[in-house]
Every structure is written in structure tokens, then in C-alpha cells.
Design a protein around this motif. Structure first.
Motif, PDB file in Angstrom:
ATOM      1  N   THR A 105      76.007  45.411  27.636  1.00  0.00           N
ATOM      2  CA  THR A 105      76.403  46.588  26.873  1.00  0.00           C
ATOM      3  C   THR A 105      77.753  47.082  27.376  1.00  0.00           C
ATOM      4  OG1 THR A 105      74.084  47.180  26.613  1.00  0.00           O
ATOM      5  CG2 THR A 105      75.692  48.898  26.146  1.00  0.00           C
ATOM      6  N   TYR A 106      78.624  47.456  26.450  1.00  0.00           N
ATOM      7  CA  TYR A 106      79.968  47.915  26.771  1.00  0.00           C
ATOM      8  C   TYR A 106      80.234  49.242  26.066  1.00  0.00           C
ATOM      9  CZ  TYR A 106      80.406  42.951  27.882  1.00  0.00           C
ATOM     10  OH  TYR A 106      80.208  41.697  28.384  1.00  0.00           O
ATOM     11  N   ALA A 107      81.069  50.063  26.699  1.00  0.00           N
ATOM     12  CA  ALA A 107      81.518  51.318  26.087  1.00  0.00           C
ATOM     13  C   ALA A 107      83.034  51.395  26.230  1.00  0.00           C
ATOM     14  CB  ALA A 107      80.866  52.516  26.761  1.00  0.00           C
ATOM     15  N   LYS A 108      83.695  51.731  25.141  1.00  0.00           N
ATOM     16  CA  LYS A 108      85.162  51.842  25.153  1.00  0.00           C
ATOM     17  C   LYS A 108      85.552  53.167  24.495  1.00  0.00           C
ATOM     18  CE  LYS A 108      85.714  46.852  24.886  1.00  0.00           C
ATOM     19  NZ  LYS A 108      86.188  45.723  24.075  1.00  0.00           N
ATOM     20  N   ASN A 109      86.452  53.894  25.148  1.00  0.00           N
ATOM     21  CA  ASN A 109      86.913  55.178  24.627  1.00  0.00           C
ATOM     22  C   ASN A 109      87.854  54.973  23.448  1.00  0.00           C
ATOM     23  OD1 ASN A 109      85.556  56.731  26.511  1.00  0.00           O
ATOM     24  ND2 ASN A 109      87.227  56.619  27.976  1.00  0.00           N
ATOM     25  N   ILE A 110      87.723  55.856  22.467  1.00  0.00           N
ATOM     26  CA  ILE A 110      88.606  55.862  21.306  1.00  0.00           C
ATOM     27  C   ILE A 110      89.374  57.174  21.331  1.00  0.00           C
ATOM     28  CG2 ILE A 110      88.727  55.823  18.777  1.00  0.00           C
ATOM     29  CD1 ILE A 110      87.780  53.208  19.990  1.00  0.00           C
ATOM     30  N   ARG A 111      90.693  57.086  21.193  1.00  0.00           N
ATOM     31  CA  ARG A 111      91.556  58.272  21.175  1.00  0.00           C
ATOM     32  C   ARG A 111      92.498  58.135  19.992  1.00  0.00           C
ATOM     33  NH1 ARG A 111      90.504  62.703  23.622  1.00  0.00           N
ATOM     34  NH2 ARG A 111      91.995  63.487  25.104  1.00  0.00           N
ATOM     35  N   ASP A 112      92.442  59.063  19.066  1.00  0.00           N
ATOM     36  CA  ASP A 112      93.304  59.055  17.880  1.00  0.00           C
ATOM     37  C   ASP A 112      93.152  57.738  17.107  1.00  0.00           C
ATOM     38  OD1 ASP A 112      95.105  60.209  16.096  1.00  0.00           O
ATOM     39  OD2 ASP A 112      96.840  59.379  17.142  1.00  0.00           O
ATOM     40  N   TRP A 113      91.914  57.282  16.956  1.00  0.00           N
ATOM     41  CA  TRP A 113      91.532  56.087  16.211  1.00  0.00           C
ATOM     42  C   TRP A 113      92.024  54.793  16.861  1.00  0.00           C
ATOM     43  CZ3 TRP A 113      87.750  57.118  13.076  1.00  0.00           C
ATOM     44  CH2 TRP A 113      87.683  58.377  12.473  1.00  0.00           C
ATOM     45  N   ARG A 114      92.450  54.855  18.134  1.00  0.00           N
ATOM     46  CA  ARG A 114      92.910  53.666  18.853  1.00  0.00           C
ATOM     47  C   ARG A 114      92.215  53.582  20.198  1.00  0.00           C
ATOM     48  NH1 ARG A 114      98.189  55.411  16.683  1.00  0.00           N
ATOM     49  NH2 ARG A 114      98.094  56.897  18.366  1.00  0.00           N
ATOM     50  N   CYS A 115      92.299  52.397  20.807  1.00  0.00           N
ATOM     51  CA  CYS A 115      91.668  52.175  22.103  1.00  0.00           C
ATOM     52  C   CYS A 115      92.685  51.529  23.038  1.00  0.00           C
ATOM     53  CB  CYS A 115      90.446  51.264  21.939  1.00  0.00           C
ATOM     54  SG  CYS A 115      89.547  50.984  23.466  1.00  0.00           S
ATOM     55  N   ASP A 116      92.691  51.954  24.321  1.00  0.00           N
ATOM     56  CA  ASP A 116      93.576  51.348  25.315  1.00  0.00           C
ATOM     57  C   ASP A 116      93.143  49.927  25.653  1.00  0.00           C
ATOM     58  OD1 ASP A 116      95.080  53.653  25.427  1.00  0.00           O
ATOM     59  OD2 ASP A 116      94.033  54.451  27.178  1.00  0.00           O
ATOM     60  N   GLN A 117      91.848  49.651  25.537  1.00  0.00           N
ATOM     61  CA  GLN A 117      91.328  48.310  25.793  1.00  0.00           C
ATOM     62  C   GLN A 117      91.334  47.523  24.488  1.00  0.00           C
ATOM     63  OE1 GLN A 117      87.704  50.169  27.188  1.00  0.00           O
ATOM     64  NE2 GLN A 117      87.874  48.979  29.078  1.00  0.00           N
ATOM     65  N   GLN A 118      91.352  46.202  24.620  1.00  0.00           N
ATOM     66  CA  GLN A 118      91.304  45.371  23.418  1.00  0.00           C
ATOM     67  C   GLN A 118      89.917  45.461  22.793  1.00  0.00           C
ATOM     68  OE1 GLN A 118      92.621  41.391  23.947  1.00  0.00           O
ATOM     69  NE2 GLN A 118      92.257  40.831  21.825  1.00  0.00           N
ATOM     70  N   LEU A 119      89.891  45.684  21.489  1.00  0.00           N
ATOM     71  CA  LEU A 119      88.635  45.754  20.750  1.00  0.00           C
ATOM     72  C   LEU A 119      88.357  44.410  20.089  1.00  0.00           C
ATOM     73  CD1 LEU A 119      89.012  49.222  18.968  1.00  0.00           C
ATOM     74  CD2 LEU A 119      87.661  48.701  20.994  1.00  0.00           C
TER      75      LEU A 119
END
Length: 134
Positions: A105-119
């Protein structure tokens, strides 16, 4: 918490409608005066509705799920990506990859509809599907 805010907003809107109907029915001569003739409690209700609307903007109320097969030897669409985002495009993408012997399981933050990590393509699809249309 967000559900309570939405419920409170609905109750406030219903109370505002009831108050407006009561004023229109009893307001004969006062009806010509317009909004200034409304009772003070109606003005208070309008302020509460505006505050609830502002608060609801921070709720994670846009969501989308994408189910898929992460591995070619498995079926059933057991893997999934879930985007939970507020009105401003801030939130999280949760992903669960299911294999034969384990699940990750992974969790990635979304900020302004974008993510710093590769989606992944599925995570991108979930974020795009969560974005409000229009």
C-alpha cells in the motif's frame, strides 16, 4: 467531520428557506421593502450558510477509484488507486497493489492537482477522475 459540516449546511439552508417562506407569507406591506425587512435571524442564517460553504471547501469531497490488475498473471482487478481531494486540488492518492503472496500500500500527497512523486498511470487516472468537471 466533513459529513457533519455538509449536514449542518443542509440544515441551515432548510431553515433559511422556511424563514424566507414565513416572511413572504406574513410580509404583505413589508415585502416591498426587500431584504432589509428580513428578520435578524435570517441574516444570521445567511452568515452561517456562507461560513459552512467556506469550511466545506477544505473537505476531501472529490474522490475516484480506479481498479486494475497490477500483474498479468492475476485477475479480478484486486489492485486499486483512490484519490481523495478537496476543492483546491489538495489531498492524497492511496494505492494498493495486490500480488499472489503479498499486498503493498502506498500514499502520495496531492497539492494543487499535482504530486511531487511520480504517479502511476492508474494514480493519474484516479486524480483526473476526482477533478470536478465544469
Amino acid at each position: 467531520m466533513e459529513i457533519l459540516a455538509v449536514l449542518a449546511l443542509l440544515v441551515a439552508v432548510a431553515a433559511l428557506l422556511v424563514a424566507l417562506l414565513a416572511v413572504r407569507r406574513s410580509g404583505g406591506a413589508r415585502g416591498a421593502a426587500g431584504v432589509d425587512a428580513l428578520p435578524e435571524d435570517v441574516h444570521g442564517l445567511r452568515q452561517e450558510v456562507a461560513a459552512l460553504r467556506a469550511e466545506a471547501g477544505d473537505a476531501l469531497r472529490h474522490l475516484a477509484v480506479v481498479r486494475y490488475d497490477a500483474f498479468g498473471d492475476m485477475g479480478g482487478h484486486l489492485s486499486w488507486s483512490l484519490a481523495l481531494v478537496d476543492d483546491g486540488g489538495d489531498g492524497v492518492v492511496l494505492t494498493s497493489i495486490h500480488g499472489r503472496s503479498d499486498a503493498r500500500t502506498y500514499a502520495k500527497n496531492i497539492r494543487d492537482w499535482r504530486c511531487d512523486q511520480q504517479l502511476s498511470p492508474e494514480e493519474l487516472e484516479a486524480v483526473e477522475n476526482a477533478r470536478p468537471r465544469g
